[in-house]
Enzyme design. Sequence first.
Site, PDB file in Angstrom:
ATOM      1  N   ARG A 118       0.996 -44.292 -11.417  1.00  0.00           N
ATOM      2  CA  ARG A 118       1.909 -43.488 -10.595  1.00  0.00           C
ATOM      3  C   ARG A 118       2.324 -42.178 -11.244  1.00  0.00           C
ATOM      4  O   ARG A 118       3.329 -41.572 -10.872  1.00  0.00           O
ATOM      5  CB  ARG A 118       3.157 -44.274 -10.191  1.00  0.00           C
ATOM      6  N   LYS A 224       1.077 -15.765  -9.131  1.00  0.00           N
ATOM      7  CA  LYS A 224       0.993 -17.176  -8.735  1.00  0.00           C
ATOM      8  C   LYS A 224       2.260 -17.912  -9.132  1.00  0.00           C
ATOM      9  O   LYS A 224       2.810 -18.697  -8.351  1.00  0.00           O
ATOM     10  CB  LYS A 224      -0.236 -17.837  -9.368  1.00  0.00           C
ATOM     11  N   HIS A 262     -16.800 -21.454  -4.597  1.00  0.00           N
ATOM     12  CA  HIS A 262     -15.497 -21.346  -3.942  1.00  0.00           C
ATOM     13  C   HIS A 262     -15.062 -19.877  -3.832  1.00  0.00           C
ATOM     14  O   HIS A 262     -14.677 -19.402  -2.758  1.00  0.00           O
ATOM     15  CB  HIS A 262     -14.469 -22.168  -4.714  1.00  0.00           C
TER      16      HIS A 262
HETATM   17  N1  NAD Z   1      -5.791 -26.449  -7.543  1.00  0.00           N
HETATM   18  C1  NAD Z   1      -5.787 -25.231  -7.088  1.00  0.00           C
HETATM   19  O1  NAD Z   1      -4.718 -24.625  -6.864  1.00  0.00           O
HETATM   20  C2  NAD Z   1      -7.077 -24.526  -6.865  1.00  0.00           C
HETATM   21  C3  NAD Z   1      -7.093 -23.144  -6.661  1.00  0.00           C
HETATM   22  C4  NAD Z   1      -8.318 -22.503  -6.540  1.00  0.00           C
HETATM   23  C5  NAD Z   1      -9.489 -23.245  -6.612  1.00  0.00           C
HETATM   24  N2  NAD Z   1      -9.424 -24.586  -6.800  1.00  0.00           N
HETATM   25  C6  NAD Z   1     -10.650 -25.387  -6.918  1.00  0.00           C
HETATM   26  O2  NAD Z   1     -11.327 -24.955  -8.086  1.00  0.00           O
HETATM   27  C7  NAD Z   1     -12.724 -25.208  -7.937  1.00  0.00           C
HETATM   28  C8  NAD Z   1     -13.505 -24.005  -8.392  1.00  0.00           C
HETATM   29  O3  NAD Z   1     -13.219 -23.772  -9.751  1.00  0.00           O
HETATM   30  P1  NAD Z   1     -14.240 -22.976 -10.672  1.00  0.00           P
HETATM   31  O4  NAD Z   1     -14.622 -21.724  -9.988  1.00  0.00           O
HETATM   32  O5  NAD Z   1     -13.622 -22.894 -12.008  1.00  0.00           O
HETATM   33  O6  NAD Z   1     -15.536 -23.879 -10.641  1.00  0.00           O
HETATM   34  P2  NAD Z   1     -16.139 -24.980 -11.662  1.00  0.00           P
HETATM   35  O7  NAD Z   1     -15.080 -25.798 -12.219  1.00  0.00           O
HETATM   36  O8  NAD Z   1     -17.234 -25.628 -10.930  1.00  0.00           O
HETATM   37  O9  NAD Z   1     -16.737 -24.067 -12.830  1.00  0.00           O
HETATM   38  C9  NAD Z   1     -17.782 -23.177 -12.540  1.00  0.00           C
HETATM   39  C10 NAD Z   1     -18.992 -23.402 -13.457  1.00  0.00           C
HETATM   40  O10 NAD Z   1     -18.739 -22.839 -14.740  1.00  0.00           O
HETATM   41  C11 NAD Z   1     -18.960 -23.796 -15.750  1.00  0.00           C
HETATM   42  N3  NAD Z   1     -18.061 -23.435 -16.835  1.00  0.00           N
HETATM   43  C12 NAD Z   1     -16.736 -23.675 -16.932  1.00  0.00           C
HETATM   44  N4  NAD Z   1     -16.227 -23.047 -17.989  1.00  0.00           N
HETATM   45  C13 NAD Z   1     -17.247 -22.414 -18.595  1.00  0.00           C
HETATM   46  C14 NAD Z   1     -17.344 -21.587 -19.737  1.00  0.00           C
HETATM   47  N5  NAD Z   1     -16.256 -21.228 -20.433  1.00  0.00           N
HETATM   48  N6  NAD Z   1     -18.558 -21.114 -20.083  1.00  0.00           N
HETATM   49  C15 NAD Z   1     -19.658 -21.409 -19.343  1.00  0.00           C
HETATM   50  N7  NAD Z   1     -19.623 -22.171 -18.238  1.00  0.00           N
HETATM   51  C16 NAD Z   1     -18.418 -22.665 -17.869  1.00  0.00           C
HETATM   52  C17 NAD Z   1     -18.686 -25.101 -15.078  1.00  0.00           C
HETATM   53  O11 NAD Z   1     -19.300 -26.162 -15.756  1.00  0.00           O
HETATM   54  C18 NAD Z   1     -19.315 -24.855 -13.696  1.00  0.00           C
HETATM   55  O12 NAD Z   1     -20.716 -25.004 -13.761  1.00  0.00           O
HETATM   56  C19 NAD Z   1     -12.932 -25.562  -6.480  1.00  0.00           C
HETATM   57  O13 NAD Z   1     -13.135 -26.948  -6.372  1.00  0.00           O
HETATM   58  C20 NAD Z   1     -11.630 -25.160  -5.817  1.00  0.00           C
HETATM   59  O14 NAD Z   1     -11.334 -25.949  -4.703  1.00  0.00           O
HETATM   60  C21 NAD Z   1      -8.255 -25.232  -6.928  1.00  0.00           C
HETATM   61 ZN    ZN Z   2      -9.086 -20.675  -3.953  1.00  0.00          ZN
END
Ligand code: NAD
Ligand code: ZN
Length: 356
Positions: A118, A224, A262
């Site tokens: 939880r 944010k 995304h």
């Molecule tokens: N919780 C929230 O408020 C919120 C806000 C925006 C987006 N999101 C979510 O976040 C996700 C997208 O996040 P993202 O764009 O970080 O994608 P991701 O987590 O898939 O990372 C993108 C790619 O980069 C790689 N990677 C990560 N760090 C790295 C680094 N330092 N060097 C090399 N490669 C690296 C990852 O393994 C992946 O292949 C989506 O699922 C979206 O819905 C959530």
């Molecule tokens: Zn977003």
Amino acid sequence: MQTLHVDLGARSYPIYIGPGLLGRAELLQPHIPGRQVLVVSNETVAPLYLQRLLPGLDGLQVETVVLPDGEQYKNLEVLNRIYDALLQARFDRQCTVLALGGGVVGDMAGFAAASYQRGVNFVQVPTTLLAQVDSSVGGKTGVNHALGKNMIGAFHQPRCVLADTDTLTTLEDRQLKAGIAEVIKYGLIRDPAFFQWLQANMSRLLGRDPAALSEAIERSCRNKAEVVAADELEAGQRALLNLGHTFGHAIETGTGYGNWLHGEAVATGMCMAADLSRRMGWLSEAEQAATESLITQAGLPTQPPVEMTAKQFLQLMAVDKKVEAGRMRLVLLRAIGAAVVSADFDAGKLRETLPD
Ligand SMILES: NC(=O)c1ccc[n+]([C@@H]2O[C@H](COP(=O)([O-])OP(=O)(O)OC[C@H]3O[C@@H](n4cnc5c(N)ncnc54)[C@H](O)[C@@H]3O)[C@@H](O)[C@H]2O)c1
Ligand SMILES: [Zn+2]
């Protein structure tokens, strides 16, 4: 290093931003109350950064779980691996789940922390630009369902966010650009001066100038943090952070998770929102053009995928979390820097914004 604060009373927490922060125990450990830490990462990030993080957790019982990499694994089945690791290690309610990775790892680790026994402690160590400017701050956690993006989730704030800007050096260009989409979003919804700064500094960001990146991350996190502090559970203005996301989530779901990033989907979604806002007479043609131009300058897409139809968009947009009493609500623009949430848009004009 810059320290910002998300002001949420007893649940307030710091965001540390700067180079060389991974592995700094004096930053991390004050936010880890118990002795047990589960590091959640993925198969790409763990080989790059796990060893650098570990000195920061020195003296604690550290377990790790390494997830497969990709948005298509952000689901309940893969989430189970985090619970398996927590239970196998017999972690108790004082334990901490630490996310080391991008938004996918952060959202999944956060939801595991929100639901394990939880709710246990959570720490965010974001390693993508998108995660550093957006997903690690604000406490939204969750996973996708085959029928809708981020449909299973919870609000669960981290105890701290540690954004080490050095990690961005290994990020692929396409991922960097995807993060810039969420940066542009803050300018569009509430910070016209930041939008202008981005117009002047986009090439520095794309060239990974460290000072420019740090400034963009700080200004994004400040925006944010202010929005989240004012409306933690999205009763009102926090919904503005979803500019471009109703269209964008439809694109992500419609094209299959992981095909459009995304941030790419959000970039196109913001152009679609700007287009509809202009058709409604809310946004000037010049401001719509400036929006598209900045998104193009960032190397991001502005047009919806050719394979998606209007019908598919409308079906997918109808499962958006902003739908209330069956009424779709969209974030639209009154001007650059002034977004509004509205159910009061013209369905015919929306149809004109959507592809044929
Ligand atoms: N919780 C929230 O408020 C919120 C806000 C925006 C987006 N999101 C979510 O976040 C996700 C997208 O996040 P993202 O764009 O970080 O994608 P991701 O987590 O898939 O990372 C993108 C790619 O980069 C790689 N990677 C990560 N760090 C790295 C680094 N330092 N060097 C090399 N490669 C690296 C990852 O393994 C992946 O292949 C989506 O699922 C979206 O819905 C959530
Ligand atoms: Zn977003």
